[in-house]
Design a protein around this motif. Structure first.
Motif, mmCIF file in Angstrom:
data_model
loop_
_atom_site.group_PDB
_atom_site.id
_atom_site.type_symbol
_atom_site.label_atom_id
_atom_site.label_comp_id
_atom_site.label_asym_id
_atom_site.label_seq_id
_atom_site.Cartn_x
_atom_site.Cartn_y
_atom_site.Cartn_z
ATOM 1 N N ASN A 178 19.501 -2.388 -11.043
ATOM 2 C CA ASN A 178 18.754 -3.127 -12.066
ATOM 3 C C ASN A 178 18.879 -2.552 -13.469
ATOM 4 O O ASN A 178 18.903 -3.307 -14.440
ATOM 5 C CB ASN A 178 17.279 -3.187 -11.668
ATOM 6 C CG ASN A 178 17.064 -4.070 -10.474
ATOM 7 O OD1 ASN A 178 16.912 -5.265 -10.602
ATOM 8 N ND2 ASN A 178 17.077 -3.478 -9.271
ATOM 9 N N PHE A 179 18.914 -1.235 -13.590
ATOM 10 C CA PHE A 179 18.948 -0.596 -14.900
ATOM 11 C C PHE A 179 20.262 0.139 -15.176
ATOM 12 O O PHE A 179 20.415 0.764 -16.213
ATOM 13 C CB PHE A 179 17.768 0.377 -15.045
ATOM 14 C CG PHE A 179 16.432 -0.306 -15.130
ATOM 15 C CD1 PHE A 179 15.938 -0.758 -16.341
ATOM 16 C CD2 PHE A 179 15.659 -0.503 -13.986
ATOM 17 C CE1 PHE A 179 14.697 -1.383 -16.423
ATOM 18 C CE2 PHE A 179 14.419 -1.134 -14.057
ATOM 19 C CZ PHE A 179 13.945 -1.575 -15.279
ATOM 20 N N LYS A 180 21.195 0.079 -14.210
ATOM 21 C CA LYS A 180 22.510 0.720 -14.360
ATOM 22 C C LYS A 180 22.377 2.209 -14.689
ATOM 23 O O LYS A 180 23.088 2.759 -15.508
ATOM 24 C CB LYS A 180 23.364 0.038 -15.445
ATOM 25 C CG LYS A 180 23.340 -1.483 -15.452
ATOM 26 C CD LYS A 180 23.883 -2.096 -14.200
ATOM 27 C CE LYS A 180 23.965 -3.609 -14.320
ATOM 28 N NZ LYS A 180 23.184 -4.351 -13.377
ATOM 29 N N SER A 224 10.524 4.954 -1.345
ATOM 30 C CA SER A 224 11.336 6.097 -0.915
ATOM 31 C C SER A 224 12.314 6.491 -2.020
ATOM 32 O O SER A 224 12.590 5.700 -2.941
ATOM 33 C CB SER A 224 12.125 5.742 0.344
ATOM 34 O OG SER A 224 13.113 4.763 0.038
ATOM 35 N N SER A 225 12.846 7.687 -1.915
ATOM 36 C CA SER A 225 13.870 8.134 -2.874
ATOM 37 C C SER A 225 15.080 7.208 -2.830
ATOM 38 O O SER A 225 15.665 6.890 -3.870
ATOM 39 C CB SER A 225 14.303 9.572 -2.570
ATOM 40 O OG SER A 225 13.251 10.459 -2.850
ATOM 41 N N GLU A 226 15.453 6.770 -1.643
ATOM 42 C CA GLU A 226 16.606 5.864 -1.501
ATOM 43 C C GLU A 226 16.333 4.533 -2.198
ATOM 44 O O GLU A 226 17.210 3.974 -2.846
ATOM 45 C CB GLU A 226 16.922 5.621 -0.020
ATOM 46 C CG GLU A 226 17.372 6.844 0.742
ATOM 47 C CD GLU A 226 16.223 7.782 1.152
ATOM 48 O OE1 GLU A 226 15.030 7.365 1.149
ATOM 49 O OE2 GLU A 226 16.517 8.961 1.457
ATOM 50 N N THR A 227 15.110 4.038 -2.073
ATOM 51 C CA THR A 227 14.742 2.755 -2.693
ATOM 52 C C THR A 227 14.846 2.833 -4.214
ATOM 53 O O THR A 227 15.430 1.942 -4.843
ATOM 54 C CB THR A 227 13.317 2.346 -2.277
ATOM 55 O OG1 THR A 227 13.291 2.148 -0.863
ATOM 56 C CG2 THR A 227 12.876 1.076 -2.984
ATOM 57 N N ILE A 228 14.297 3.890 -4.812
ATOM 58 C CA ILE A 228 14.307 3.950 -6.283
ATOM 59 C C ILE A 228 15.711 4.207 -6.811
ATOM 60 O O ILE A 228 16.089 3.690 -7.861
ATOM 61 C CB ILE A 228 13.280 4.968 -6.838
ATOM 62 C CG1 ILE A 228 13.057 4.737 -8.347
ATOM 63 C CG2 ILE A 228 13.686 6.394 -6.555
ATOM 64 C CD1 ILE A 228 12.538 3.367 -8.716
ATOM 65 N N ASP A 229 16.507 4.972 -6.077
ATOM 66 C CA ASP A 229 17.883 5.210 -6.506
ATOM 67 C C ASP A 229 18.665 3.898 -6.520
ATOM 68 O O ASP A 229 19.335 3.574 -7.506
ATOM 69 C CB ASP A 229 18.557 6.233 -5.588
ATOM 70 C CG ASP A 229 19.924 6.666 -6.101
ATOM 71 O OD1 ASP A 229 20.121 6.705 -7.335
ATOM 72 O OD2 ASP A 229 20.789 6.971 -5.258
ATOM 73 N N LYS A 230 18.550 3.127 -5.450
ATOM 74 C CA LYS A 230 19.239 1.828 -5.370
ATOM 75 C C LYS A 230 18.707 0.869 -6.441
ATOM 76 O O LYS A 230 19.470 0.179 -7.118
ATOM 77 C CB LYS A 230 19.039 1.251 -3.969
ATOM 78 C CG LYS A 230 19.766 -0.043 -3.713
ATOM 79 C CD LYS A 230 19.620 -0.450 -2.236
ATOM 80 C CE LYS A 230 20.458 -1.657 -1.939
ATOM 81 N NZ LYS A 230 19.718 -2.895 -1.839
#
Length: 192
Positions: free
Chosen positions: A138-140, A127-133
């Motif tokens: 993880n990559f700041k 989901s969009s929420e998952t990749i944003d978090k």
């Protein structure tokens, strides 16, 4: 005369030792959390699959009208230069627009750039929420698609990840310092 030979030997020994102990300058040391997402071949790819590999990561999306175009071109060029150097490096691109970027869309997109998909995973299936978090933790960096817009917001860095899943460096993906990236990859490859 003995003093000069001794000094020369000491200098030579010091130079040899310093060349053997190269390491990444100012490493970020950001440990990545476990993940498993879907690549352009509809295969599940996760951190466990990348263990033991040196890899580069970035965040892009196929409908991008601005920064993704040069980022994809730059990563494709970098992939070719890494091959010429004999370096086996995976590339992982996370889409910032997973609702639109299906595996098929990502595959076609990468092929348009001439990417070698045997060593490049374009990931979706979240989901969009998952990749944003995930991007922030993880990559700041951000990877956010506002609901009322067609363009996602994301960082423009290329990230170097070591064999243990630790982010070691980030580089400007719009003007990547190719020589520095290759040099850093060689340092990590020598640590295997």
């Amino acid at each position: 005369m003995k003093k000069n030979v001794w000094l020369f030997s000491l200098l030579l020994f010091t130079l040899i030792l310093s060349g053997c102990g190269q390491s990444i300058q100012d490493p970020l040391n950001w440990e990545l959390e476990e993940f498993t997402f879907t690549n352009q071949e509809n295969e599940q790819i996760g951190l466990a699959d990348l263990k033991g590999e040196v890899w580069l990561a970035d965040f892009v999306f196929t409908n991008c009208t601005t920064v993704c175009l040069p980022m994809m071109a730059n990563m494709t060029d970098l992939q070719e230069q890494l091959k010429q150097e004999g370096l086996d490096v995976k590339i992982v691109s996370f889409t910032a627009d997973p609702a639109f970027d299906t595996p098929e869309v990502l595959k076609s997109y990468a092929q348009n750039y001439g990417a070698d998909l045997t060593s490049w995973h374009l990931l979706t299936g979240y989901s969009s929420e998952t990749i944003d978090k995930f991007a922030i933790e993880n990559f700041k960096t951000i990877a956010r698609k506002p609901e009322d817009q067609d363009q996602a917001m994301h960082g423009t860095s290329f990230f170097l990840v070591d064999q243990n899943g630790v982010v070691m460096k980030d580089y400007n993906g719009l003007k990547p310092p190719v020589d520095d990236i290759i040099s850093d990859i060689k340092i990590l490859a020598a640590e295997e």
